[in-house]
Enzyme design. Structure first.
Site, mmCIF file in Angstrom:
data_model
loop_
_atom_site.group_PDB
_atom_site.id
_atom_site.type_symbol
_atom_site.label_atom_id
_atom_site.label_comp_id
_atom_site.label_asym_id
_atom_site.label_seq_id
_atom_site.Cartn_x
_atom_site.Cartn_y
_atom_site.Cartn_z
ATOM 1 N N GLU A 200 0.713 -1.170 -0.234
ATOM 2 C CA GLU A 200 -0.058 0.005 0.032
ATOM 3 C C GLU A 200 0.846 1.547 0.040
ATOM 4 O OE1 GLU A 200 -2.480 -0.940 3.338
ATOM 5 O OE2 GLU A 200 -1.247 0.022 4.718
ATOM 6 N N ARG A 292 -10.980 -6.121 19.941
ATOM 7 C CA ARG A 292 -11.238 -6.310 21.240
ATOM 8 C C ARG A 292 -11.346 -4.721 22.004
ATOM 9 N NH1 ARG A 292 -6.133 -3.577 21.274
ATOM 10 N NH2 ARG A 292 -4.754 -4.364 19.648
#
Ligand code: ADP
Length: 449
Positions: A200, A292
């Site tokens: 990227e 999380r």
């Protein structure tokens, strides 16, 4: 609702979960290692069970022992906290097989969003802004060359299974591309057992911007706005704040909404953070999704008034979220400083040993999330964070002033901590004006050395 939750973690986050459970009328069981046998947080649990010796691989990472403890203690759910097994899809699967609720997403949603390539694919569909780059894993050198050419150097080669900054290589020009792909793939297969990599655009100057979301597990999700975590050292966050300063509100809202869409599309249940880098033009690019609760969740709690851990528990128990999107409002500004037992003057060397002095600050808008106290011996086995100091005030300037005074009144000894460093960071023009990027702390530290 659950009767009894087992907490498969330690330290401040174990204490954080105990508090959330007690308020909901749920009893708690903490598992711990022998190194944590006198951990102060265990006193506040209804029960504690030793599951092995100090090294995490023999205790906090032992799925078999944690499940046995949950069965012995008759826990009907497990909260994994952060780190250790929190993003381990196998652990979530074993919990399901044993009919113990995992307080977090389904293993499927975790795997889908935890893999950076599948996550990026899904993000594109949901309209979440991603980095230009390869569509998926690179398997053809010619394609890699073409893509790098298109997005423009510098580019970054990253591992699909990446984490902890491993398997990443910044590439300045075409000459370095093939070597970088090869070495990143090697490092990734050694570290994660999965050598696939992708390319990227590399942003040399960026801010870290992340969106807190909560999914209901049925395709719905809300966002709790954003946090700025630009003050980092070696990719470790030091200071986090909410909301992000100097960001166009309309752009901010669009990216927050897109993050919630992604989490909903994944049928995700529980808290998730969608992380982005933001460039100088305030364009956003998704980095990854953390499946999380995060260390820095308290700043979001302070500005929204929502208990994120309790929402996680509600969703895992099959209850609806307690809030809808239009009820979630930003109130004031919050800042968190991570207090680590490390010596900033000696390359941040961890400081284990007996805490003799522990005098936390207090007052309006001051929150201390810490498991430490005077007389507590910091074991050498785990990370060096001994607490988080969080302040909340009507404006960012007032929050900075409140944090400065709270840091001044926080006394921990005899070991070295990052308190003094935080006071100096908060005094820097880069921080005060929020005219900063993710390299600013490292650049400033290097200037002083
Ligand atoms: P990990 O899961 O290993 O932590 P991330 O994708 O979250 O990997 O990236 C970790 C850090 O690496 C980011 O916080 C950022 O500092 C840097 N980084 C990652 N991708 C880019 C990018 N495209 N451009 C600039 N920096 C990046």
């Amino acid at each position: 609702m659950f009767d009894r939750i087992l907490i498969a973690n330690r330290g401040e986050i174990a204490l954080r979960v105990i508090r959330a459970c007690r308020e909901l009328g749920i009893s708690t069981v903490c598992v711990h290692s022998t190194a944590d046998a006198d951990g102060p947080w265990l006193e506040w649990a209804d029960e504690s069970i030793c599951i092995g010796p100090g090294p995490a691989a023999d205790s906090y990472l032992r799925i078999d022992r944690i499940i046995s403890a949950a069965e012995c203690a008759k826990a009907d759910a497990i909260h994994p906290g952060y780190g250790f097994l929190a993003e381990n899809a196998e652990f979530a699967t074993v919990c399901r097989d044993c009919e113990i609720a995992f307080i977090g997403p389904s293993p499927e949603a975790m795997a889908l969003l935890g893999d950076k390539v599948s996550c990026k694919r899904m993000a594109r569909k949901a309209g979440t802004p991603v980095f230009p780059g390869t569509e998926g894993e690179i398997d053809d050198p010619e394609e890699a060359r073409q893509v790098a050419e298109e997005v423009g150097y510098p580019v970054i080669v990253k591992a699909s299974a990446g984490g902890g900054g491993r398997g990443m290589r910044v590439v300045e020009n075409e000459a370095g591309l093939m070597d970088a792909i090869e070495s990143a793939a090697q490092e990734a297969s050694a570290a994660f057992g999965n050598g696939s990599v992708y390319i990227e655009k590399y942003l040399a100057k960026a801010r870290h911007f992340e969106v807190q979301t909560i999914g209901d597990g049925q395709g719905g999700a809300v966002h709790l706005f954003e946090r700025d975590c630009t003050s980092q050292r070696r990719h470790q966050k030091l200071i986090e704040e909410a909301p992000a300063p100097n960001v166009d509100r309309a752009k901010r809202d669009l990216v927050c909404e897109s993050a919630a869409r992604l989490i909903g599309a994944a049928n995700y249940g529980g808290a998730a953070t969608v992380e982005f880098l933001m460039d100088e033009h305030q364009d956003f690019y998704m980095l990854e999704v953390n499946t999380r609760v995060q260390v820095e969740h308290p700043v979001t709690e302070m500005i929204t008034g929502i208990d994120i851990v309790q929402e996680q528990i509600r969703v895992a128990a099959g209850e609806p979220l307690s809030v809808s999107q239009d009820q979630i409002k930003v109130n004031g500004h919050a800042i968190e400083c991570r207090i680590n037992a490390e010596d900033p003057d000696r390359n941040f060397m961890p400081q284990a040993g007996l805490i003799e002095t522990f005098d936390p600050p207090g007052g309006l808008g001051v929150r201390v999330d810490s498991h430490a106290r005077a007389g507590y011996r910091i074991p050498p086995n785990y990370d060096s964070m001994i607490g988080k100091l969080i302040v909340h005030a009507p404006t960012r300037d007032q929050a900075i002033a409140r944090m400065q005074e709270a840091l001044r009144q926080f006394r921990i000894g005899p070991m070295k901590t990052t308190i003094g460093l935080h006071r100096r960071m908060l005094d820097r023009p880069e921080f005060k004006t929020a005219n900063f990027d993710i390299k600013w702390v490292e650049n400033w530290l290097a200037e002083q050395a």
